[in-house]
Write an enzyme that holds these catalytic residues in place. Structure first.
Site, PDB file in Angstrom:
ATOM      1  N   LYS A 142       0.835  -1.207   0.000  1.00 37.50           N
ATOM      2  CA  LYS A 142       0.000   0.000   0.000  1.00 37.50           C
ATOM      3  C   LYS A 142       0.866   1.251   0.000  1.00 37.50           C
ATOM      4  CE  LYS A 142      -3.510   2.493   2.669  1.00 37.50           C
ATOM      5  NZ  LYS A 142      -4.535   2.443   3.731  1.00 37.50           N
ATOM      6  N   HIS A 178      -5.551 -31.645 -33.923  1.00 37.67           N
ATOM      7  CA  HIS A 178      -6.832 -31.052 -33.531  1.00 37.67           C
ATOM      8  C   HIS A 178      -7.403 -31.729 -32.292  1.00 37.67           C
ATOM      9  CE1 HIS A 178      -6.714 -28.448 -36.935  1.00 37.67           C
ATOM     10  NE2 HIS A 178      -6.796 -29.433 -37.817  1.00 37.67           N
TER      11      HIS A 178
END
Length: 519
Positions: free
Chosen positions: A138, A280
């Site tokens: 912070k 695929h």
């Protein structure tokens, strides 16, 4: 820039911390530390002030309260550019703390242990550490927060370049990382506690919090007009594809990794040297043998057309002979637990081939996830492998040992083929695969057509079906193609009709009692 004059170090994982502290001492930075870390420093002749001496308040409640003190959090949170803050701190004898180095109690490691008691999990919930991290992050305008040992060198380099100071950009970057760290930590605790029901573990928490770290930006998504990135679960098992190391080749795409995951998970399931080729998201060829080169040839010959541009995975070290054969075809990705020196030299001639190195480990992730519109599907992994002794022979004919071995091989492959899945096999080789059709009989027809197109003989082959045959039509196609054994879950309303068809056509049929849908 802020000059670093005082550092607070409190780490659970002490890897690299001695060397880092010695660097801080070089810049005349005062070090504060908590019990275990302070003792380690003292034992290594590193000047240190223990936090309890610094605050004048001893650690208490078995170490639960150590750094929760105004002299600690005031020194971290005080604004350097606010005169009121500075005057208040001076009146209360609270010096500034410029650098905070914290890593947390190993909560995730603790709960991953088998039969971890709730009491042990609770004691490994860190309180003071996250509070210091959040305070520091912070107030990044005045404090640098380090939560990752990998960043020690980053700090050392910055201190050297800036003569003992750290700039704002670095502090902000570290703050972002710190909040990501505490968010992930809190998510792990939340998921664990939400998965408890009066001290009884339940499988799925009422609220699921997920935290993943970006590993790499991808070349593109499913299509070139889509962007994509790959995110990794830090506690994924070490043998998962997420742990890959790319040795050469172009950037990976979304489809590369999606297909590679199927190939890697499938090839891991075999004990003999094996090769899996995926196209695929479906295996188009699988082979096992005592020799990897032979296993690769078996896999490739299943469907040479589909193998073009595929993903190739091996469960043993990739050798010179196999590499020499692989580079004769177009391949997107090769995956193996290791590569011998000669094989790497051979692949250098094809620099676009992506070589991935992944440790071999047969463990599974705790959950499988699939995103759908507005939600997330979560399930346990399909890690069930059948025991032949638990299968039921439902046909008049009984299988011999060779047929049993082939059926188990075919069944293992079918687990990784998109449903509806039909897999013809013989002698540890797939010879026809039908995948992803809306009807099972169509998958059966496609598998036999592919075998004929590849000039493969289906006579005396075996067939695995990932789910039951709803009608006898699929059995008729299998028999006409030349197969003599079928392994399937059973469970259809027409099981008697299907079994009767097998007997009429002279087929062996096994029921496993389990299906392997894959979508």
């Amino acid at each position: 820039m802020i000059e670093i004059k005082r550092a607070l170090i409190s780490v659970s994982d002490k890897k690299g911390i001695i060397e880092f502290a010695k660097t801080l001492i070089k810049y005349k930075i005062e070090i504060l530390s908590t019990g275990g870390t302070a003792k380690l420093f003292a034992d290594n002749n590193i000047p240190v002030i223990e936090v309890s001496d610094y605050t004048g308040f001893p650690e208490m409640l078995d170490g639960r309260v150590k750094t929760l003190h105004p002299k600690i959090h005031g020194g971290i949170l005080g604004k350097r550019d606010d005169e009121n803050h500075l005057q208040t701190m001076a009146k209360s004898n609270i010096p500034l703390i410029d650098l905070v180095v914290v890593n947390l109690y190993p909560f995730e490691t603790t709960i991953s242990k088998e039969n971890c008691p709730l009491s042990e999990a609770i004691e490994n919930i860190d309180i003071g550490g996250p509070a210091m991290i959040r305070s520091s992050a912070k107030n990044y305008n005045g404090v640098a927060i380090v939560t990752d040992a990998a960043d020690y060198k980053l700090i050392e380099d910055a201190l050297r370049q800036n003569n003992g100071s750290l700039d704002l950009d670095l502090r902000l970057s570290l703050a972002k990382k710190a909040f990501e760290h505490t968010a992930k930590y809190d998510s792990a605790i939340s998921n664990y506690l939400n998965g408890l029901d009066i001290n009884k573990n339940i499988t799925y928490p009422n609220k699921l919090n997920l935290a993943f770290n970006k590993k790499v930006d991808l070349r593109y998504g499913e299509n070139p007009h889509q962007s994509a990135s790959f995110y990794v679960d830090e506690i994924s098992n070490k043998g998962s594809l997420a742990s890959f190391q790319q040795l050469q080749g172009k950037e990976l795409s979304y489809n590369n990794l999606n297909d590679a995951d199927t190939a890697w998970e499938c090839v891991k399931s075999f004990k003999l040297p094996s090769c899996v080729i995926v196209k695929h998201a479906n295996p188009c060829g699988v082979g096992s043998s005592k020799d990897l080169f032979d296993a690769y040839k078996k896999a490739f010959l299943t469907d040479p057309t589909s193998a073009f541009g595929g993903i190739i995975a091996s469960n043993v070290s990739l050798d010179k002979n196999t590499a020499s054969q692989i580079i004769t075809q177009f391949v997107e990705v090769v995956i193996a637990p290791s590569y011998d020196t000669e094989s790497l030299k051979i692949f250098e001639s094809k620099p676009n081939i992506r070589l991935l190195k992944v440790s071999l480990d047969n463990s599974f992730n705790a959950f499988e996830l699939k995103k759908i519109g507005g939600g997330l599907l979560v399930q346990s992994p399909d890690n069930f492998n059948i025991d032949i002794n638990h299968c039921k022979v439902v046909s008049k004919l009984k299988p011999n040992e060779e047929q049993i071995a082939d059926m188990l091989f075919a069944w293992r492959v079918a687990k990784y083929v998109k449903s509806n899945a039909i897999v013809f096999c013989k002698n540890n080789q797939t010879i026809g695969i039908g995948a992803g059709q809306m009807s099972r009989v169509d998958s059966t027809k496609i598998a036999s057509i592919k075998a004929r197109n590849a000039n493969l003989d289906l006579t005396n082959s075996v067939v695995a079906s990932d789910a039951f045959f709803p009608f006898r039509d699929g059995i008729d196609v299998i028999a006409a193609a030349g197969a003599n054994c079928v392994i399937q879950p059973g469970g259809s309303l027409r099981d008697e009709e299907v079994i009767s068809a097998a007997d009429d056509l002279g087929l062996v049929m096994l029921f496993t009692g389990y299906r392997h849908f894959r979508h």
